[in-house]
Design a protein around this motif. Structure first.
Motif, PDB file in Angstrom:
ATOM      1  N   VAL A 151     -10.513  12.869  -0.808  1.00  0.00           N
ATOM      2  CA  VAL A 151     -11.920  12.353  -1.283  1.00  0.00           C
ATOM      3  C   VAL A 151     -11.015  10.959  -0.703  1.00  0.00           C
ATOM      4  CG1 VAL A 151     -12.552  11.435  -3.532  1.00  0.00           C
ATOM      5  CG2 VAL A 151     -11.915  13.960  -3.239  1.00  0.00           C
ATOM      6  N   ALA A 152     -10.009  10.180  -0.913  1.00  0.00           N
ATOM      7  CA  ALA A 152      -9.456   8.851  -0.970  1.00  0.00           C
ATOM      8  C   ALA A 152     -10.238   8.596   0.604  1.00  0.00           C
ATOM      9  CB  ALA A 152      -8.222   8.890  -0.872  1.00  0.00           C
ATOM     10  N   GLY A 153      -9.877   9.546   1.914  1.00  0.00           N
ATOM     11  CA  GLY A 153     -10.821   9.165   2.807  1.00  0.00           C
ATOM     12  C   GLY A 153     -11.971   9.550   2.963  1.00  0.00           C
ATOM     13  N   ASP A 154     -12.535   9.994   2.181  1.00  0.00           N
ATOM     14  CA  ASP A 154     -14.180  10.315   1.995  1.00  0.00           C
ATOM     15  C   ASP A 154     -14.624   8.663   1.406  1.00  0.00           C
ATOM     16  OD1 ASP A 154     -14.094  12.280   3.529  1.00  0.00           O
ATOM     17  OD2 ASP A 154     -15.162  13.413   1.817  1.00  0.00           O
ATOM     18  N   PHE A 191     -17.059   2.987   1.618  1.00  0.00           N
ATOM     19  CA  PHE A 191     -16.593   2.489   1.403  1.00  0.00           C
ATOM     20  C   PHE A 191     -16.115   0.852   2.932  1.00  0.00           C
ATOM     21  CE2 PHE A 191     -14.142  -1.404  -0.058  1.00  0.00           C
ATOM     22  CZ  PHE A 191     -14.290  -2.543  -1.189  1.00  0.00           C
ATOM     23  N   PHE A 192     -16.128   0.628   3.547  1.00  0.00           N
ATOM     24  CA  PHE A 192     -15.920   0.319   4.658  1.00  0.00           C
ATOM     25  C   PHE A 192     -17.494   1.124   6.637  1.00  0.00           C
ATOM     26  CE2 PHE A 192     -11.509   0.591   3.253  1.00  0.00           C
ATOM     27  CZ  PHE A 192     -10.163  -0.472   3.101  1.00  0.00           C
ATOM     28  N   ALA A 193     -17.107   1.607   6.035  1.00  0.00           N
ATOM     29  CA  ALA A 193     -18.138   1.419   6.909  1.00  0.00           C
ATOM     30  C   ALA A 193     -20.139   1.542   6.342  1.00  0.00           C
ATOM     31  CB  ALA A 193     -18.134   2.999   7.453  1.00  0.00           C
ATOM     32  N   GLY A 194     -19.859   2.106   4.874  1.00  0.00           N
ATOM     33  CA  GLY A 194     -21.062   2.329   4.664  1.00  0.00           C
ATOM     34  C   GLY A 194     -22.135   3.304   5.403  1.00  0.00           C
ATOM     35  N   LEU A 233     -21.092  16.059   2.162  1.00  0.00           N
ATOM     36  CA  LEU A 233     -21.256  17.406   1.141  1.00  0.00           C
ATOM     37  C   LEU A 233     -20.549  18.376   1.602  1.00  0.00           C
ATOM     38  CD1 LEU A 233     -25.412  17.432   1.417  1.00  0.00           C
ATOM     39  CD2 LEU A 233     -24.112  17.730  -0.556  1.00  0.00           C
ATOM     40  N   PHE A 234     -20.560  18.363   2.840  1.00  0.00           N
ATOM     41  CA  PHE A 234     -19.451  19.609   3.627  1.00  0.00           C
ATOM     42  C   PHE A 234     -18.207  19.449   3.417  1.00  0.00           C
ATOM     43  CE2 PHE A 234     -15.578  21.183   6.622  1.00  0.00           C
ATOM     44  CZ  PHE A 234     -16.515  22.406   6.742  1.00  0.00           C
ATOM     45  N   ASP A 235     -17.832  18.245   2.991  1.00  0.00           N
ATOM     46  CA  ASP A 235     -15.864  18.124   2.210  1.00  0.00           C
ATOM     47  C   ASP A 235     -15.968  18.470   0.918  1.00  0.00           C
ATOM     48  OD1 ASP A 235     -15.625  17.038   5.230  1.00  0.00           O
ATOM     49  OD2 ASP A 235     -14.791  15.182   3.741  1.00  0.00           O
ATOM     50  N   PHE A 236     -17.086  18.297  -0.123  1.00  0.00           N
ATOM     51  CA  PHE A 236     -16.599  18.456  -1.147  1.00  0.00           C
ATOM     52  C   PHE A 236     -17.444  19.938  -2.078  1.00  0.00           C
ATOM     53  CE2 PHE A 236     -15.983  13.401  -1.609  1.00  0.00           C
ATOM     54  CZ  PHE A 236     -15.743  13.601  -2.730  1.00  0.00           C
TER      55      PHE A 236
END
Length: 176
Positions: free
Chosen positions: A25-28, A33-36, A48-51
């Protein structure tokens, strides 16, 4: 009866999924936040895949020894992940989230029906079996309920059991 405390290593070996989930979650969130949202469709699909897929599967893998309860909890986590995506992804970048959000309601309905079915089955078994409050509490806990809820449900089941016995006594006296 005291609560057994685990050493950090024991706790981590038993609940390894929690730090993994936090890291994912922190990485996502950091990537958003950084890449937009430069490649909005790819970012949305990855989130979506991660969550909705990865985190529930990891949760199930960690707690698979719980059996069906772990599956139900993983499905609930997937529904929660779909809800989170509805809050996280900006409206202008939603392509898949709205579609998956509709599936969330199907999952929630299935979970609700399953919970009602299990609750009625266990409740009937406890009320009509004549179990003591302690036995009823153990039965509820074995079905995967938290201890506080199992205690409350065992108390409630004992009240319904008393009502059932009272009704039986009244009708057995009224018949000649």
């Amino acid at each position: 009866m005291g609560i057994a405390t685990l050493e950090p290593r024991q706790w981590l070996s038993k609940h390894w999924v929690i730090p993994v989930i936090l890291a994912v979650v922190a990485g996502d969130l950091a990537s958003v936040f950084f890449a937009g949202w430069t490649d909005a469709r790819f970012v949305e699909a990855a989130l979506l895949f991660d969550f909705v897929v990865l985190l529930p599967c990891l949760y199930w893998w960690c707690y698979r020894s719980k059996g069906r309860a772990a599956i139900v909890q993983a499905v609930a986590l997937a529904c929660f992940g779909a809800w989170c995506m509805g809050k996280l992804v900006p409206v202008e970048h939603r392509h898949l989230v709205d579609w998956v959000g509709r599936l969330r309601y199907v999952g929630l309905a299935a979970l609700l029906l399953l919970e009602i079915k299990l609750g009625v089955m266990v409740y009937k078994a406890v009320v009509f079996s004549g179990q003591s409050k302690q036995d009823a509490q153990r039965t509820f806990e074995s079905e995967g309920m938290p201890r506080w809820l199992a205690t409350f449900m065992a108390f409630e089941a004992s009240l319904w059991r008393r009502l059932w016995l009272f009704v039986q006594r009244i009708f057995s006296r009224s018949t000649p």
